[in-house]
Design an enzyme around this catalytic site. Sequence first.
Site, PDB file in Angstrom:
ATOM      1  N   ASP A  38       0.793  -1.453   0.059  1.00  0.00           N
ATOM      2  CA  ASP A  38       0.067   0.072  -0.132  1.00  0.00           C
ATOM      3  C   ASP A  38       0.930   1.249  -0.026  1.00  0.00           C
ATOM      4  OD1 ASP A  38      -1.751  -1.934   0.396  1.00  0.00           O
ATOM      5  OD2 ASP A  38      -1.955  -1.594   2.721  1.00  0.00           O
ATOM      6  N   GLU A 215     -11.311  -1.652  -3.353  1.00  0.00           N
ATOM      7  CA  GLU A 215     -10.736  -0.924  -2.108  1.00  0.00           C
ATOM      8  C   GLU A 215     -10.006   0.159  -2.921  1.00  0.00           C
ATOM      9  OE1 GLU A 215      -9.391  -3.526   0.516  1.00  0.00           O
ATOM     10  OE2 GLU A 215      -7.727  -4.538  -0.572  1.00  0.00           O
TER      11      GLU A 215
END
Length: 327
Positions: A38, A215
């Site tokens: 991420d 997401e």
Amino acid sequence: MITKRQIMGGLAGLGFAGATQAQSLSDRLSGDLSPVHDPCIIKDKDVYHLFSTSQLREGGLIFWRTSPDLVTWTLKGHVLREFPKWVTDAVPGTRGAWAPDIAFFNGKFHLYYSASTFGSNRSVIGLLTSPTLDTSDPAFGWKDEGVVVESDVHNRYNAIDSNYLIDAQGKHWIAFGSFWSGIQLFEADPKTGKPKNRVKKPKNIASRPMPGAVEAPFIIRRGEWYYLFASYDFCCKGVNSSYYTVVGRSAAVEGPYVDDKGVKLLDGGGRMVLQADERWKGPGHCAVFEDAGVHYIVYHSYDGQAGGRPTLRIQALNWTVDGWPTV
């Protein structure tokens, strides 16, 4: 100061005169490239700063790496030794600071992060600020600014995976979301970097049918369009991860975002940007930024030649004649 949100610099208002072509950096990357989950990125002066997910068992929270050239990366350390008490009180059992996002405004760096536990939407997005990223500067220091967004079983969304955007009119926005009802959007207060009105429900801008595997939103502006990148399917399973990255675009930050076939991201649409190959599995949770006229997409992928280690990848992002991003 170049941030991942300042996508086009002086070219932001131009149309699409033709396709662009640039070479990838991924095969040239060196140094400390793993574990990276991420990632988000910002350039300050002549240094690139990359922040990513980490767990307490990994020595601290929010990995911090730096590079002088986007190619060679060094682990600088962790942003936090431990969570502020309000985080552990709000989300008992949380062990990792997930999905950071970095922005610079009001003379400060704003570093957003998420805290949750797998499979739960009892989640919070927190905020840290610092006037500088230069740790040798006496002014340096991360200040806890508390909660930005939170969710629990009473909400139809999950308060993780935030992304901060300043639009063409100077309005500030926070996108976030993971599974549940998908990607959400709040207008933000430019003074605080937090939602203007927490009582008001956020706007849903992308969703998929159950199990709702969408997401990691990231929104940029290029020309007359806003582009929403999102990750579909499942991460965090090493070489068995099915993650991939899609994009849709809209004339307005609030949507509707549609893909190149005209399908709304609210209806599960999305043009493919990143997908697995023979070696690199589950590419996703991206950030996009511009440097010296070239767009880059920064993301993690699982290395099939190294036991599925989550690894930093940086690809040049090219653009078709009709304005769609490709790698």
